[in-house]
Design a protein around this motif. Structure first.
Motif, PDB file in Angstrom:
ATOM      1  N   MET A   1       0.845  -1.163   0.000  1.00 53.19           N
ATOM      2  CA  MET A   1       0.000   0.000   0.000  1.00 53.19           C
ATOM      3  C   MET A   1       0.895   1.232   0.000  1.00 53.19           C
ATOM      4  O   MET A   1       1.860   1.297   0.725  1.00 53.19           O
ATOM      5  N   ASN A   2       0.547   2.178  -0.789  1.00 50.33           N
ATOM      6  CA  ASN A   2       1.289   3.432  -0.854  1.00 50.33           C
ATOM      7  C   ASN A   2       1.047   4.212   0.433  1.00 50.33           C
ATOM      8  O   ASN A   2      -0.064   4.284   0.923  1.00 50.33           O
ATOM      9  N   LYS A   3       2.071   4.843   0.950  1.00 49.89           N
ATOM     10  CA  LYS A   3       1.966   5.610   2.192  1.00 49.89           C
ATOM     11  C   LYS A   3       0.985   6.767   2.061  1.00 49.89           C
ATOM     12  O   LYS A   3       0.505   7.271   3.046  1.00 49.89           O
ATOM     13  N   GLU A   4       0.685   7.217   0.835  1.00 48.73           N
ATOM     14  CA  GLU A   4      -0.246   8.318   0.636  1.00 48.73           C
ATOM     15  C   GLU A   4      -1.691   7.898   0.841  1.00 48.73           C
ATOM     16  O   GLU A   4      -2.551   8.724   1.042  1.00 48.73           O
ATOM     17  N   HIS A   5      -1.966   6.595   0.785  1.00 53.35           N
ATOM     18  CA  HIS A   5      -3.326   6.110   1.002  1.00 53.35           C
ATOM     19  C   HIS A   5      -3.610   6.117   2.502  1.00 53.35           C
ATOM     20  O   HIS A   5      -3.096   5.306   3.240  1.00 53.35           O
ATOM     21  N   VAL A 111       1.950 -13.608   6.206  1.00 48.71           N
ATOM     22  CA  VAL A 111       1.918 -12.186   6.526  1.00 48.71           C
ATOM     23  C   VAL A 111       2.020 -11.975   8.026  1.00 48.71           C
ATOM     24  O   VAL A 111       1.786 -12.897   8.816  1.00 48.71           O
ATOM     25  N   LYS A 112       2.383 -10.739   8.401  1.00 46.79           N
ATOM     26  CA  LYS A 112       2.432 -10.362   9.813  1.00 46.79           C
ATOM     27  C   LYS A 112       1.779  -9.005   9.993  1.00 46.79           C
ATOM     28  O   LYS A 112       1.716  -8.198   9.058  1.00 46.79           O
ATOM     29  N   VAL A 113       1.300  -8.751  11.192  1.00 53.03           N
ATOM     30  CA  VAL A 113       0.620  -7.496  11.478  1.00 53.03           C
ATOM     31  C   VAL A 113       1.624  -6.352  11.597  1.00 53.03           C
ATOM     32  O   VAL A 113       2.745  -6.542  12.079  1.00 53.03           O
ATOM     33  N   VAL A 114       1.218  -5.192  11.112  1.00 57.10           N
ATOM     34  CA  VAL A 114       1.934  -3.933  11.302  1.00 57.10           C
ATOM     35  C   VAL A 114       0.867  -2.882  11.614  1.00 57.10           C
ATOM     36  O   VAL A 114      -0.315  -3.112  11.400  1.00 57.10           O
ATOM     37  N   PHE A 115       1.295  -1.741  12.104  1.00 55.19           N
ATOM     38  CA  PHE A 115       0.340  -0.701  12.477  1.00 55.19           C
ATOM     39  C   PHE A 115       0.663   0.593  11.755  1.00 55.19           C
ATOM     40  O   PHE A 115       1.827   0.919  11.553  1.00 55.19           O
ATOM     41  N   GLN A 116      -0.388   1.292  11.349  1.00 58.25           N
ATOM     42  CA  GLN A 116      -0.245   2.539  10.608  1.00 58.25           C
ATOM     43  C   GLN A 116      -1.269   3.535  11.120  1.00 58.25           C
ATOM     44  O   GLN A 116      -2.375   3.153  11.511  1.00 58.25           O
ATOM     45  N   GLU A 117      -0.907   4.809  11.091  1.00 56.48           N
ATOM     46  CA  GLU A 117      -1.847   5.844  11.510  1.00 56.48           C
ATOM     47  C   GLU A 117      -2.936   6.045  10.462  1.00 56.48           C
ATOM     48  O   GLU A 117      -2.675   5.987   9.266  1.00 56.48           O
ATOM     49  N   GLY A 121      -5.063  10.119  12.918  1.00 54.30           N
ATOM     50  CA  GLY A 121      -3.921   9.890  13.789  1.00 54.30           C
ATOM     51  C   GLY A 121      -4.004   8.672  14.676  1.00 54.30           C
ATOM     52  O   GLY A 121      -3.075   8.370  15.403  1.00 54.30           O
ATOM     53  N   GLN A 122      -5.143   7.956  14.657  1.00 55.91           N
ATOM     54  CA  GLN A 122      -5.240   6.706  15.403  1.00 55.91           C
ATOM     55  C   GLN A 122      -4.450   5.640  14.659  1.00 55.91           C
ATOM     56  O   GLN A 122      -4.307   5.713  13.441  1.00 55.91           O
ATOM     57  N   LYS A 123      -3.981   4.650  15.374  1.00 53.93           N
ATOM     58  CA  LYS A 123      -3.321   3.528  14.702  1.00 53.93           C
ATOM     59  C   LYS A 123      -4.326   2.432  14.449  1.00 53.93           C
ATOM     60  O   LYS A 123      -5.264   2.223  15.229  1.00 53.93           O
ATOM     61  N   THR A 124      -4.106   1.705  13.357  1.00 55.48           N
ATOM     62  CA  THR A 124      -4.924   0.539  13.046  1.00 55.48           C
ATOM     63  C   THR A 124      -4.016  -0.543  12.478  1.00 55.48           C
ATOM     64  O   THR A 124      -2.902  -0.275  12.046  1.00 55.48           O
ATOM     65  N   HIS A 125      -4.518  -1.771  12.487  1.00 55.21           N
ATOM     66  CA  HIS A 125      -3.731  -2.904  12.016  1.00 55.21           C
ATOM     67  C   HIS A 125      -3.815  -3.056  10.490  1.00 55.21           C
ATOM     68  O   HIS A 125      -4.842  -2.759   9.902  1.00 55.21           O
ATOM     69  N   LEU A 126      -2.715  -3.469   9.905  1.00 58.46           N
ATOM     70  CA  LEU A 126      -2.618  -3.871   8.509  1.00 58.46           C
ATOM     71  C   LEU A 126      -1.700  -5.090   8.514  1.00 58.46           C
ATOM     72  O   LEU A 126      -1.118  -5.427   9.543  1.00 58.46           O
ATOM     73  N   PHE A 127      -1.535  -5.714   7.370  1.00 58.13           N
ATOM     74  CA  PHE A 127      -0.630  -6.855   7.278  1.00 58.13           C
ATOM     75  C   PHE A 127       0.317  -6.675   6.121  1.00 58.13           C
ATOM     76  O   PHE A 127      -0.036  -6.065   5.104  1.00 58.13           O
ATOM     77  N   GLU A 128       1.539  -7.201   6.274  1.00 54.66           N
ATOM     78  CA  GLU A 128       2.551  -7.154   5.241  1.00 54.66           C
ATOM     79  C   GLU A 128       3.171  -8.538   5.104  1.00 54.66           C
ATOM     80  O   GLU A 128       3.138  -9.328   6.052  1.00 54.66           O
ATOM     81  N   PRO A 129       3.757  -8.843   3.928  1.00 50.52           N
ATOM     82  CA  PRO A 129       4.411 -10.141   3.770  1.00 50.52           C
ATOM     83  C   PRO A 129       5.535 -10.326   4.779  1.00 50.52           C
ATOM     84  O   PRO A 129       6.215  -9.371   5.150  1.00 50.52           O
ATOM     85  N   VAL A 130       5.727 -11.573   5.190  1.00 49.60           N
ATOM     86  CA  VAL A 130       6.800 -11.900   6.135  1.00 49.60           C
ATOM     87  C   VAL A 130       8.095 -11.963   5.370  1.00 49.60           C
ATOM     88  O   VAL A 130       8.178 -12.514   4.311  1.00 49.60           O
TER      89      VAL A 130
END
Length: 130
Positions: A1-5, A111-117, A121-130
């Motif tokens: 996912m692009n950081k701009e999204h 995949v593993k969980v990562v967190f993004q704002e 400004g709240q954080k939420t979970h996303l997943f990325e390849p391991v």
């Protein structure tokens, strides 16, 4: 996912408050039923498997594999990918995929969980390849 999204912020309610608070600390928590011994997602007080209200929070290891996915490219400013991820705890979670080549995503990919704002400004979970 692009950081701009930028993702919209989830709406808090009494049933998901601990879930959203855990995300602020980069933790993924799940509801677990003490009566039937099954985890469930989306967080709610009543177990969807047996109807018991004897539920508690457990920390997820945040690992799983892609069960199904889609990549949105048309009609959006920034392409993004969504997936159902089957966690090692045995439940499926609807999520965004990030930090990956959208053309390389595959069913069964680890995949593993990562967190993004989010937008607010709240954080939420996303997943990325391991």
């Amino acid at each position: 996912m692009n950081k701009e999204h930028r993702l919209p912020s989830p709406i808090a309610n009494p049933e998901n408050k601990a879930f959203l608070e855990a995300a602020q600390n980069d933790q993924l928590v799940l509801k677990h039923c003490n009566a039937c011994n099954q985890a469930h997602y989306y967080p709610r007080t009543i177990c969807p498997h047996c109807g018991s209200n004897d539920t508690s929070w457990i920390k997820s290891e945040g690992l799983g594999e892609i069960y199904s996915y889609t990549v949105m490219r048309r009609g959006v400013e920034v392409p993004f990918a969504m997936a159902y991820v089957r966690l090692n705890e045995g439940i499926s979670i609807l999520t965004h995929l990030t930090n990956c080549d959208f053309d390389a995503i595959r069913v069964g990919q680890k995949v593993k969980v990562v967190f993004q704002e989010t937008q607010d400004g709240q954080k939420t979970h996303l997943f990325e390849p391991v």
